[in-house]
Motif scaffolding. Sequence first.
Motif, short mmCIF file in Angstrom:
data_model
loop_
_atom_site.label_atom_id
_atom_site.label_comp_id
_atom_site.label_asym_id
_atom_site.label_seq_id
_atom_site.Cartn_x
_atom_site.Cartn_y
_atom_site.Cartn_z
N LYS A 77 -29.47 45.11 36.71
CA LYS A 77 -28.66 44.96 35.51
C LYS A 77 -28.79 46.24 34.68
CE LYS A 77 -30.33 40.74 34.28
NZ LYS A 77 -30.42 39.55 33.43
N GLN A 88 -32.13 48.45 33.56
CA GLN A 88 -33.30 48.34 34.44
C GLN A 88 -33.55 49.67 35.14
OE1 GLN A 88 -32.24 44.62 36.70
NE2 GLN A 88 -34.28 44.04 35.98
N THR A 101 -36.54 44.95 31.74
CA THR A 101 -35.52 44.21 31.02
C THR A 101 -34.20 45.00 30.98
OG1 THR A 101 -36.32 45.20 28.97
CG2 THR A 101 -37.17 43.01 29.53
N ALA A 102 -33.12 44.30 30.62
CA ALA A 102 -31.78 44.90 30.64
C ALA A 102 -31.13 44.81 29.26
CB ALA A 102 -30.92 44.18 31.67
N TYR A 103 -30.04 45.56 29.08
CA TYR A 103 -29.20 45.42 27.89
C TYR A 103 -28.33 44.18 28.09
CZ TYR A 103 -30.35 50.33 26.79
OH TYR A 103 -30.99 51.51 26.51
N GLU A 104 -28.45 43.20 27.21
CA GLU A 104 -27.71 41.94 27.38
C GLU A 104 -26.55 41.89 26.38
OE1 GLU A 104 -28.57 39.88 29.73
OE2 GLU A 104 -30.70 40.34 30.16
N ALA A 157 -22.46 39.75 25.61
CA ALA A 157 -21.58 38.62 25.94
C ALA A 157 -20.17 39.13 26.25
CB ALA A 157 -21.54 37.64 24.77
N GLU A 181 -20.27 48.04 33.38
CA GLU A 181 -20.38 46.57 33.48
C GLU A 181 -19.63 45.88 32.33
OE1 GLU A 181 -21.76 44.64 35.95
OE2 GLU A 181 -21.78 46.57 36.97
N LYS A 206 -16.32 42.80 31.66
CA LYS A 206 -16.43 41.57 30.88
C LYS A 206 -15.58 41.64 29.61
CE LYS A 206 -20.94 40.08 32.50
NZ LYS A 206 -22.33 39.77 32.12
N TYR A 247 -30.56 47.67 20.43
CA TYR A 247 -31.49 47.61 21.56
C TYR A 247 -31.64 49.01 22.14
CZ TYR A 247 -31.13 42.61 21.11
OH TYR A 247 -31.20 41.34 20.62
#
Lengths: 314, 272
Positions: free
Chosen positions: B37, B40, B95-98, B100, B123, B127, B213
């Motif tokens: 993701k 990472q 961890t990843a950048y999350e 929505a 990515e 979305k 982040y």
Amino acid sequence: MANLKIKFCDVGFENPTVLASGILGVTASSLKKVVKDGAGGVTTKSIWLEEHKGHSNPTMLGTENYFINAVGLSDAGIEKASAETFPEYLDGKSPPGRDLRPAPIIASIVASSIDDFGELAEKIEKCGPDIVEVNISCPNVEDEFGKPFACVADDAVAVTKLVKGKISSVPVIVKLSPNVESIGEIAKACADAGADGFCAVNTYGPGMVIDVDMRMPVLKNKVGGVSGPGIKPLAVKAVYDVFKATGLPIIGTGGVLSGEDAIEMMMAGARLVGMGTMVYYRGSEGFGEVVREMDEWCEKNGVKNIEEIIGIIK
Amino acid sequence: MNIKTFDSRPVALPIKKIVKENETTNTYVFEYFLGSKPGQFVMMWIPGVDEKPFSVAFDDGNEFWLTICNVGGSTAELFKMKEGDKVGIRGPFGTAYEFADGDHLALVAGGYGAAPMYNVASEAVKKDCKVEFMVGARNKDLLLYTHKVLGLGSNVNLHISTDDGSAGFKGYITQVLEDLLKKEKIDKVFTCGPEVMMQAVGGVANAQGVDCYLSMEKYMKCGIGVCGQCAIDDTGVLACKDGPVMNYADVKDLPEFGKYHRDSVGKKKHFN
């Protein structure tokens, strides 16, 4: 709730789990987090008199069955430990407003010559550790320094005598190598030389993992010490032998990943249980989980005080 | 107890393609399902030399990219390798950048941080996110990924700043970000670059009420949460496992954030 408190060489531990040397032990912050996560005590990464570089990467890898490492004892030296690691750990250990004795810190020391151990012993005692662990058994610096002192009885005795002669205020334990013909004999010799207890055992081997696609060993050092689930039966037997030979307090270390593993180690003769590779499988939160699992086992089996099970295997 | 099956042996992968990004920077392309993701990292083993952590710059399930600057030492050895030569890859880790679906994101990259930010952008557009891609560098020759970013489509706006004014806004990217945040509704700010820059970006974002982040860059030795070299003062959290992507609000008051990191033996090295 069973009583999991342990006295080890008169040092009080809230529970029998101890962070083994070499894992998460670079800074005081890291050691404090391990205590917060549930460990009864912590061991520093092995401390040298001077800065020591260690090996280049790759230095470690694991599978579900074993772990292998050749970090090569990288460390900034006693000066940093004395100026930073110990003051920061000892300062911040008690929760605010509570006058508790903090979770014990075990200082692991390492040297390439017997003489260096003497000077290092004097300096480390001043740092204020609760216990000093003499690391004479790392298997992955043999190219640099030859056979570990723990593999030659006379060397192990000489180091033990020297360090014991310098340190009077805290217990001195010897970290033993399993890579010997008779670990019981070496332990007995160290006990006769004044050792207050033992950490048994350091990693096995050294071993080698070859990447068949690359056609070369994965570890930069080619070989490294083997730990993890696969060595547990060997480590349990080694602890059993050391306990039989000396009756002294032992930090049983090697392949412990669960509460039942820890109980098994204690039945073999360990008073405390060291965990390092466990962190790879369960994270440092694993300390709290293992303690809970030990408590559950005690509840289920009617053990009120964990001391009852130490060394019950005859 | 549930012990996860975990094999951290490296996988030997041939370098499929080497793309020269600028004088000092190459992108290495590997054909492999990495399953990472954005944010990472992987550990790349340069056989016989060393193994180092690198952020993933792109991963579509068929291939992944690592964009690497030749800073000497082990990267100099990597730069001698050719297409077809094999390296070892472990990961993805951390961890990843999350975000929505449909988020409006501001991605703020400093220097080589453009590569992982590009990964987020590639990515995010899938979305239906709107992306403000903001990249700062000392001069125009050091700008990375700007052409690739333009290829991501109309949902991505490119903002450039250079210290010397040779391209885009003359000055710091934080100024461009601040102006943007005052004008537009941004859901999240993501940043990757030098720690002191990320500290400034986080401050600007939080002052405008936007979460930020960032990707902690610490000396990582093992990458698998064991050695403790990347433990951050004073919480002891690990950059390799609890990070690298962390919330600015969680790290801004840590005593080492923006001030120092540690070297290979654990000694403090102050930024200046």
